[in-house]
Design a protein around this motif. Sequence first.
Motif, short mmCIF file in Angstrom:
data_model
loop_
_atom_site.label_atom_id
_atom_site.label_comp_id
_atom_site.label_asym_id
_atom_site.label_seq_id
_atom_site.Cartn_x
_atom_site.Cartn_y
_atom_site.Cartn_z
N LEU A 121 7.93 4.70 1.35
CA LEU A 121 7.40 3.52 0.67
C LEU A 121 7.82 2.23 1.37
CD1 LEU A 121 7.82 4.58 -3.07
CD2 LEU A 121 5.76 4.57 -1.68
N GLN A 122 8.96 2.25 2.03
CA GLN A 122 9.38 1.08 2.80
C GLN A 122 8.39 0.82 3.94
OE1 GLN A 122 12.01 -1.21 2.51
NE2 GLN A 122 10.82 -2.22 4.08
N GLU A 123 7.91 1.89 4.57
CA GLU A 123 6.91 1.73 5.63
C GLU A 123 5.61 1.16 5.08
OE1 GLU A 123 6.22 5.24 7.90
OE2 GLU A 123 8.31 5.53 8.44
N ALA A 124 5.26 1.55 3.86
CA ALA A 124 4.03 1.06 3.24
C ALA A 124 4.16 -0.39 2.77
CB ALA A 124 3.63 1.96 2.08
N HIS A 125 5.40 -0.84 2.53
CA HIS A 125 5.64 -2.21 2.03
C HIS A 125 6.72 -2.87 2.89
CE1 HIS A 125 3.27 -1.55 -1.66
NE2 HIS A 125 3.77 -0.34 -1.63
N PRO A 126 6.43 -3.14 4.15
CA PRO A 126 7.45 -3.69 5.07
C PRO A 126 7.96 -5.07 4.66
CG PRO A 126 5.26 -3.78 6.06
CD PRO A 126 5.13 -2.97 4.81
N SER A 127 7.20 -5.79 3.83
CA SER A 127 7.63 -7.13 3.43
C SER A 127 8.72 -7.09 2.36
CB SER A 127 6.44 -7.94 2.91
OG SER A 127 5.90 -7.34 1.74
N LEU A 128 8.92 -5.93 1.74
CA LEU A 128 9.92 -5.81 0.69
C LEU A 128 11.25 -5.34 1.27
CD1 LEU A 128 7.84 -4.13 -2.18
CD2 LEU A 128 8.40 -6.56 -1.89
N ASP A 129 12.34 -5.83 0.70
CA ASP A 129 13.68 -5.46 1.16
C ASP A 129 13.92 -3.96 0.93
OD1 ASP A 129 16.54 -6.42 1.89
OD2 ASP A 129 16.81 -5.21 0.07
N ALA A 130 14.54 -3.31 1.90
CA ALA A 130 14.77 -1.86 1.83
C ALA A 130 15.62 -1.48 0.62
CB ALA A 130 15.43 -1.37 3.12
N GLN A 131 16.60 -2.30 0.30
CA GLN A 131 17.45 -2.01 -0.86
C GLN A 131 16.66 -2.12 -2.16
OE1 GLN A 131 20.85 -4.63 -0.54
NE2 GLN A 131 22.02 -3.10 0.59
N LEU A 132 15.71 -3.06 -2.22
CA LEU A 132 14.86 -3.20 -3.41
C LEU A 132 13.98 -1.96 -3.55
CD1 LEU A 132 13.59 -4.75 -5.77
CD2 LEU A 132 12.06 -5.84 -4.10
N LYS A 160 4.79 8.46 -7.54
CA LYS A 160 3.58 7.73 -7.92
C LYS A 160 3.93 6.45 -8.68
CE LYS A 160 0.57 11.80 -8.31
NZ LYS A 160 -0.25 12.62 -9.24
N PHE A 161 4.89 6.55 -9.60
CA PHE A 161 5.28 5.39 -10.41
C PHE A 161 5.90 4.32 -9.52
CE2 PHE A 161 8.35 3.82 -13.91
CZ PHE A 161 7.46 2.81 -14.27
N ALA A 162 6.79 4.72 -8.61
CA ALA A 162 7.43 3.75 -7.72
C ALA A 162 6.39 3.10 -6.80
CB ALA A 162 8.51 4.44 -6.90
N ARG A 163 5.44 3.89 -6.32
CA ARG A 163 4.40 3.34 -5.45
C ARG A 163 3.60 2.26 -6.19
NH1 ARG A 163 2.47 5.36 -0.82
NH2 ARG A 163 3.53 7.37 -1.21
N GLN A 164 3.28 2.55 -7.44
CA GLN A 164 2.54 1.59 -8.26
C GLN A 164 3.36 0.32 -8.48
OE1 GLN A 164 1.74 1.87 -12.83
NE2 GLN A 164 0.06 2.97 -11.83
N ARG A 165 4.64 0.48 -8.78
CA ARG A 165 5.49 -0.67 -9.04
C ARG A 165 5.64 -1.55 -7.80
NH1 ARG A 165 11.03 0.95 -11.70
NH2 ARG A 165 11.16 -1.33 -11.70
N LEU A 166 5.79 -0.93 -6.62
CA LEU A 166 5.94 -1.70 -5.39
C LEU A 166 4.64 -2.42 -5.04
CD1 LEU A 166 8.04 0.87 -3.34
CD2 LEU A 166 8.84 -1.30 -4.32
N THR A 167 3.51 -1.79 -5.34
CA THR A 167 2.22 -2.46 -5.15
C THR A 167 2.14 -3.69 -6.03
OG1 THR A 167 1.12 -0.38 -4.55
CG2 THR A 167 -0.29 -2.19 -5.30
#
Length: 308
Positions: A121-132, A160-167
């Motif tokens: 998910l970090q790869e899918a959302h590179p703008s978000l902090d890895a710890q977050l 699935k839930f985490a992917r939705q939340r990060l989106t």
Amino acid sequence: MGESSAATVAATLKALSDPLRIRMLSAISTDPRGEACVCDLEALAHVSQPTISHHLKVMRDAGVLESERRGTWVYYSITPSQRAAVTALLDSFTPAAVSPESAETKVIDVDARLDHIAADLQEAHPSLDAQLVAFVVRESYAGLARRATVSTLILPLAEKFARQRLTDLSRDKTLTKPQVLFVCVANAGRSQLAAALVNQRSGGRIVARSAGSTPAGSINPYVRSLVEVIDPDGVNDAFPKPLTDDAVRAADIVITMGCGDVCPIVPGVQYQDWAVGDPALASPQGVEAIRDDIARRVDTLISSLERA
């Protein structure tokens, strides 16, 4: 042991001689309801619903399980006369057959899988902090684990839930489609129906999410069958999810459905309350009437959003 008894025992053991069947039997045995349907068990492995149904039928034909049809779903439970044998198999034989090292590895594997999910998910959302990202993954897992009826389903649902939340956390409201969040108590009925109807009737022009103030362990089976018809592509995302601040902040409109004042008030987010019936308290015909009521409201909502 006589020849006839030995043949009966051998036939039963043969019916159980498949790892997925053992896992399914364990899931049914440990479910707080004492039963499960195909929709509850399909996330145990990457196989189709017909395959799950086949394995259940084999165990039913062997007399280990019994079944009952309710609406479009068939529920399976341990045959009363076989409960002692199933308990002995799962609680006595299994621990003796599985080494302590294997049990310990299983716990480590869950932790490693969460790390793996976070990395993907970090790869899918590179703008978000890895710890977050790691925190969201683990919090999502913990939030679902507290109420899960089948523990083996938690990891894929947590992903699935985490992917939705990060989106949602990454969403730019000025550049993306309008987003609606439906909130009810259990997130097992009306909010699921509403989200499915918005996604289907808007043709993807509006994004709909759902959540619960006190989410149930599983979606109402009859509601799930309706969701499957309304939005077959999204039915795998129809599982109860806890309400989070990020889901509210990402929404343009939050629509509450009998959950009281549990939603955090976020500036810039519109709020509505829909007084609709609770499918958990309704007959199958009542659930269909609730669906039709929600559909009329959804059509009005879509029209207003598309005019805005």
